[in-house]
Design an enzyme around this catalytic site. Sequence first.
Site, PDB file in Angstrom:
ATOM      1  N   GLU A   1       0.831  -1.209   0.000  1.00 48.61           N
ATOM      2  CA  GLU A   1       0.000   0.000   0.000  1.00 48.61           C
ATOM      3  C   GLU A   1       0.862   1.253   0.000  1.00 48.61           C
ATOM      4  O   GLU A   1       1.949   1.250   0.563  1.00 48.61           O
ATOM      5  CB  GLU A   1      -0.849   0.038   1.278  1.00 48.61           C
TER       6      GLU A   1
ATOM      7  N   CYS B   1       3.268   8.516   1.642  1.00 53.53           N
ATOM      8  CA  CYS B   1       3.646   7.548   2.667  1.00 53.53           C
ATOM      9  C   CYS B   1       3.977   6.247   1.933  1.00 53.53           C
ATOM     10  O   CYS B   1       3.122   5.642   1.288  1.00 53.53           O
ATOM     11  CB  CYS B   1       2.470   7.369   3.629  1.00 53.53           C
TER      12      CYS B   1
ATOM     13  N   CYS C   1       5.932  -7.256   7.276  1.00 47.76           N
ATOM     14  CA  CYS C   1       6.950  -6.754   8.200  1.00 47.76           C
ATOM     15  C   CYS C   1       7.285  -7.852   9.208  1.00 47.76           C
ATOM     16  O   CYS C   1       6.415  -8.619   9.618  1.00 47.76           O
ATOM     17  CB  CYS C   1       6.452  -5.509   8.938  1.00 47.76           C
TER      18      CYS C   1
ATOM     19  N   CYS D   1       4.659  -5.668  15.725  1.00 45.15           N
ATOM     20  CA  CYS D   1       4.068  -4.783  16.750  1.00 45.15           C
ATOM     21  C   CYS D   1       2.572  -5.083  16.818  1.00 45.15           C
ATOM     22  O   CYS D   1       1.911  -5.219  15.776  1.00 45.15           O
ATOM     23  CB  CYS D   1       4.308  -3.320  16.404  1.00 45.15           C
TER      24      CYS D   1
ATOM     25  N   CYS E   1      -0.278  -2.966  15.008  1.00 46.49           N
ATOM     26  CA  CYS E   1      -0.032  -2.616  13.598  1.00 46.49           C
ATOM     27  C   CYS E   1      -0.573  -3.708  12.671  1.00 46.49           C
ATOM     28  O   CYS E   1      -0.222  -4.879  12.815  1.00 46.49           O
ATOM     29  CB  CYS E   1       1.464  -2.428  13.392  1.00 46.49           C
TER      30      CYS E   1
ATOM     31  N   SER F   1      11.182   6.347   9.218  1.00 49.09           N
ATOM     32  CA  SER F   1      10.613   5.976  10.523  1.00 49.09           C
ATOM     33  C   SER F   1      11.076   4.561  10.857  1.00 49.09           C
ATOM     34  O   SER F   1      10.980   3.659  10.027  1.00 49.09           O
ATOM     35  CB  SER F   1       9.088   6.028  10.431  1.00 49.09           C
TER      36      SER F   1
ATOM     37  N   LEU G   1       8.494   5.065  19.339  1.00 50.59           N
ATOM     38  CA  LEU G   1       8.803   4.819  20.754  1.00 50.59           C
ATOM     39  C   LEU G   1       7.627   4.121  21.435  1.00 50.59           C
ATOM     40  O   LEU G   1       7.748   3.023  21.949  1.00 50.59           O
ATOM     41  CB  LEU G   1       9.140   6.153  21.420  1.00 50.59           C
TER      42      LEU G   1
ATOM     43  N   CYS H   1      -1.695   1.831   7.541  1.00 49.88           N
ATOM     44  CA  CYS H   1      -1.156   0.969   6.502  1.00 49.88           C
ATOM     45  C   CYS H   1      -1.313  -0.498   6.863  1.00 49.88           C
ATOM     46  O   CYS H   1      -1.157  -0.889   7.989  1.00 49.88           O
ATOM     47  CB  CYS H   1       0.298   1.308   6.241  1.00 49.88           C
TER      48      CYS H   1
HETATM   49  N1  SAH Z   1       8.255   0.150  10.585  1.00 48.96           N
HETATM   50  C1  SAH Z   1       8.423   1.540  10.758  1.00 48.96           C
HETATM   51  C2  SAH Z   1       7.676   2.388   9.746  1.00 48.96           C
HETATM   52  C3  SAH Z   1       6.313   1.945   9.358  1.00 48.96           C
HETATM   53  S1  SAH Z   1       5.069   2.136  10.564  1.00 48.96           S
HETATM   54  C4  SAH Z   1       8.064   1.918  12.181  1.00 48.96           C
HETATM   55  O1  SAH Z   1       7.529   1.106  12.898  1.00 48.96           O
HETATM   56  O2  SAH Z   1       8.379   3.044  12.559  1.00 48.96           O
HETATM   57  C5  SAH Z   1       4.859   3.908  10.629  1.00 48.96           C
HETATM   58  C6  SAH Z   1       4.267   4.404  11.928  1.00 48.96           C
HETATM   59  O3  SAH Z   1       2.902   3.993  12.068  1.00 48.96           O
HETATM   60  C7  SAH Z   1       5.000   3.844  13.163  1.00 48.96           C
HETATM   61  O4  SAH Z   1       5.236   4.846  14.111  1.00 48.96           O
HETATM   62  C8  SAH Z   1       4.011   2.829  13.657  1.00 48.96           C
HETATM   63  O5  SAH Z   1       4.207   2.509  14.998  1.00 48.96           O
HETATM   64  C9  SAH Z   1       2.685   3.507  13.364  1.00 48.96           C
HETATM   65  N2  SAH Z   1       1.527   2.625  13.431  1.00 48.96           N
HETATM   66  C10 SAH Z   1       1.470   1.293  13.246  1.00 48.96           C
HETATM   67  N3  SAH Z   1       0.207   0.842  13.425  1.00 48.96           N
HETATM   68  C11 SAH Z   1      -0.552   1.909  13.717  1.00 48.96           C
HETATM   69  C12 SAH Z   1      -1.940   2.073  14.032  1.00 48.96           C
HETATM   70  N4  SAH Z   1      -2.775   1.061  14.049  1.00 48.96           N
HETATM   71  N5  SAH Z   1      -2.355   3.327  14.298  1.00 48.96           N
HETATM   72  C13 SAH Z   1      -1.501   4.383  14.280  1.00 48.96           C
HETATM   73  N6  SAH Z   1      -0.198   4.281  13.984  1.00 48.96           N
HETATM   74  C14 SAH Z   1       0.281   3.060  13.720  1.00 48.96           C
HETATM   75 FE1  SF4 Z   2       6.579  -3.333  11.371  1.00 47.06          FE
HETATM   76 FE2  SF4 Z   2       6.528  -0.707  11.914  1.00 47.06          FE
HETATM   77 FE3  SF4 Z   2       4.266  -2.184  11.914  1.00 47.06          FE
HETATM   78 FE4  SF4 Z   2       6.067  -2.501  13.850  1.00 47.06          FE
HETATM   79  S1  SF4 Z   2       4.861  -0.645  13.424  1.00 47.06           S
HETATM   80  S2  SF4 Z   2       5.027  -4.137  12.737  1.00 47.06           S
HETATM   81  S3  SF4 Z   2       7.953  -2.243  12.721  1.00 47.06           S
HETATM   82  S4  SF4 Z   2       5.543  -1.738  10.174  1.00 47.06           S
END
Ligand code: SAH
Ligand code: SF4
Length: 387
Positions: free
Chosen positions: A103, A122, A129, A133, A136, A230, A254, A373
């Site tokens: 995406e 973006c 990935c 997390c 996510c 990021s 963080l 995403c």
């Molecule tokens: N992997 C990298 C970049 C992609 S995610 C990272 O983790 O930084 C980009 C941002 O979106 C990160 O800060 C991530 O924690 C955040 N993110 C992931 N899932 C999310 C959600 N459901 N709502 C809001 N932000 C989210």
């Molecule tokens: Fe991967 Fe970033 Fe999503 Fe964590 S927040 S699972 S590192 S894309």
Amino acid sequence: MPITKSNTNSLKKTDLLSLTLPQLQQWFVERGEPPFRAKQLYGWLYQRLVTDFSAMTNLPQSLRSQLAQEASIGPMVVRSEQHSKDDRTRKILLELDDGKLIESVLMLYPPIGESSVRATVCVSTQAGCAFGCTFCATGQMGFDRHLTAGEIVAQVLFFARELRDAPWSAKGDREGRGRPYSSAPIDHITNIVLMGMGEPLHNYDNVLQALRILNNLDGFNLGARHMTVSTVGLVPAIRKLSQEPLQVNLAISLHAPTDELRGQTMPINKKYPLEELLAACKDYIAATGRQVTFEYVLLAGVNDTAEYAHLLSELLVPLKQFAHVNCIPVNATSADFKSPSGESIRAFRNILFEHGVSNSVRAERGDDIAAACGQLRTRFEKNRNQQ
Ligand code: SAH
Ligand code: SF4
């Protein structure tokens, strides 16, 4: 194996979007062409944004045919495109040449105060990935593969073409004063953020290659200050990034100020705990003199209490003006996290302000098109499986 007619067609074409200008010069030299062809081609690819070799009228006809045989320009298929109701968020689902889905999102921002209108892409850096997390949607898919530099660049070019063909202007009723206004139209991409699917620093070489390509003065010419990487917090890669000549913005996911809490939602914290992560950030600041953004996804009842706001401030106060917190109300996914109320968000931010920690809140947008995403792909695959 000798190259015969029957197997030349199956030879993989060179994706030109994966090549830096010197690599493209080399590519032409290997084919007996003068190196200046590379600059000509860069102009077509990144300034004129063409997708077809036949349009490249300052290249000899024979070379255009050869290019069509041997090379491609970011081969991918748009499987779905969604625009939010206000048309300020546009999301595409792209199918790569091996069928993997990723995406990308375009976010359009009206001018605020002194700042001018912005168009930010973006970008995804991996299909899936590996870091899992829990909040996510991409993290829940698991890892498919790294994207090539060309696949990263192609996402930006897609939206660059779209805006060039149909420039956007902010329209509305600015600050509710009842006076309709319309900003000057914007027809180009002003920023990119590597905040789509995947972990950019896990795909370090291809990501840096893509950023160098997009930065090239003879090509897309996007300034490093307009690019943000990021990361989930890969400490050795953060250290490596601090030594790069290309000085992009760095954002750290963080999301929690203690190891205990961070470890609950972010498995990477076990490998690189907060102390190591913060030490890498301090060294990054010392090496670059640049501010670091700390992303903090607000999860109601999990990490949004006053106690955590104090702990977060204590963690970041030593970084002084070099730390900025971006509070992000969580986007709903299949996981059971909820966004805090506006009042809780304000209370959390006020505590940061009291400690002198600079912070902002990301405006929620595009919910009607599944902005976080990974969600569009998740939905798309669910529908596909039901068919
Ligand atoms: N992997 C990298 C970049 C992609 S995610 C990272 O983790 O930084 C980009 C941002 O979106 C990160 O800060 C991530 O924690 C955040 N993110 C992931 N899932 C999310 C959600 N459901 N709502 C809001 N932000 C989210
Ligand atoms: Fe991967 Fe970033 Fe999503 Fe964590 S927040 S699972 S590192 S894309």
